[in-house]
Scaffold this motif. Structure first.
Motif, PDB file in Angstrom:
ATOM      1  N   SER A  71      -6.803   3.577  -3.411  1.00 21.33           N
ATOM      2  CA  SER A  71      -7.715   2.915  -4.349  1.00 21.33           C
ATOM      3  C   SER A  71      -8.982   2.379  -3.682  1.00 21.33           C
ATOM      4  O   SER A  71      -9.908   1.947  -4.364  1.00 21.33           O
ATOM      5  N   ASP A  72      -9.050   2.401  -2.343  1.00 22.20           N
ATOM      6  CA  ASP A  72     -10.223   1.894  -1.625  1.00 22.20           C
ATOM      7  C   ASP A  72     -11.334   2.937  -1.601  1.00 22.20           C
ATOM      8  O   ASP A  72     -11.077   4.122  -1.385  1.00 22.20           O
ATOM      9  N   SER A  73     -12.557   2.489  -1.784  1.00 21.89           N
ATOM     10  CA  SER A  73     -13.700   3.393  -1.625  1.00 21.89           C
ATOM     11  C   SER A  73     -14.091   3.430  -0.146  1.00 21.89           C
ATOM     12  O   SER A  73     -13.752   2.521   0.619  1.00 21.89           O
ATOM     13  N   SER A  95      -6.557   2.671   1.721  1.00 20.19           N
ATOM     14  CA  SER A  95      -5.592   2.918   0.651  1.00 20.19           C
ATOM     15  C   SER A  95      -6.216   3.862  -0.365  1.00 20.19           C
ATOM     16  O   SER A  95      -7.447   3.954  -0.453  1.00 20.19           O
ATOM     17  N   SER A 118       0.790  -1.232   0.000  1.00 23.69           N
ATOM     18  CA  SER A 118       0.000   0.000   0.000  1.00 23.69           C
ATOM     19  C   SER A 118       0.820   1.278   0.000  1.00 23.69           C
ATOM     20  O   SER A 118       0.265   2.366   0.027  1.00 23.69           O
TER      21      SER A 118
END
Length: 194
Positions: free
Chosen positions: A126-128, A124, A46
């Motif tokens: 890219s995490d929603s 992270s 991450s």
């Protein structure tokens, strides 16, 4: 292995399901991921900022937990075995498990089967928000008493509790251990320090 066990193992293999032992073996081969009901979900590293936050919060928790011998404190890659047959092994960024569940000095060579009391998940890029909230709810559904979801981009932490209450602590606030780690506090400025 009995004939029944051989048949069950054979049936799982035919379905393409992996076991916790398979996941450990894959880890030694450089494959990183979690197992959800026998299905591998590969994960990626991450980045530096994520690692800084893990260390900042890990050190603060460690300075509180270790001298008091309150329990076990682990970081990502340790894995928690939550379900069997098919196996689920999830990987929190940080997990605290009380001494009642894992007595001090206990060596666990594989994945712990003790459900943590506190889990930290760090979002992270890219995490929603929906994804990390879903992870918090998953942990709570398995009996975790407190989940902290860390949002580096907003310098805030969502605090999830079993009664499905969620509160958000802003950058100038102070994180506390609630009923899980009474007496633990940490200014958010320390968590997000670079």
């Amino acid at each position: 292995m009995t004939m029944t066990e051989k048949h069950e193992t054979s049936a799982k293999a035919a379905q393409g399901l992996l076991t916790a032992d398979d996941l450990l073996r894959l880890g030694s081969e450089g494959v990183r991921g979690e197992l959800v009901r026998g299905v591998l979900h590969e994960t990626m590293t991450s980045g530096h900022r994520h690692g800084e936050i893990v260390m900042n919060l890990g050190v603060a928790l460690g300075n509180f937990v270790k001298p008091r011998r309150l329990g076990s404190l682990v970081a990502s890659d340790s894995g928690v075995w939550l379900e069997k047959d098919p196996d689920t092994v999830r990987e929190p960024d940080i997990a605290f498990t009380s001494a009642e569940k894992i007595p001090p000095g206990t060596i666990i060579p594989g994945y712990s089967e003790a459900v943590p009391d506190l889990v930290v998940e760090i979002k992270s890029p890219s995490d929603s928000r929906r994804y990390v909230t879903g992870r918090a709810e998953m942990w709570l559904s398995h009996g975790v008493g407190l989940v902290w979801v860390v949002h580096p981009e907003t310098r805030s932490i969502d605090v999830h509790r079993p009664e499905r209450s969620v509160s958000t602590i802003a950058d100038d606030g102070v994180l506390d251990g609630g009923d899980v780690l009474p007496g633990f506090t940490c200014p958010l400025a320390d968590v997000f320090e670079a």
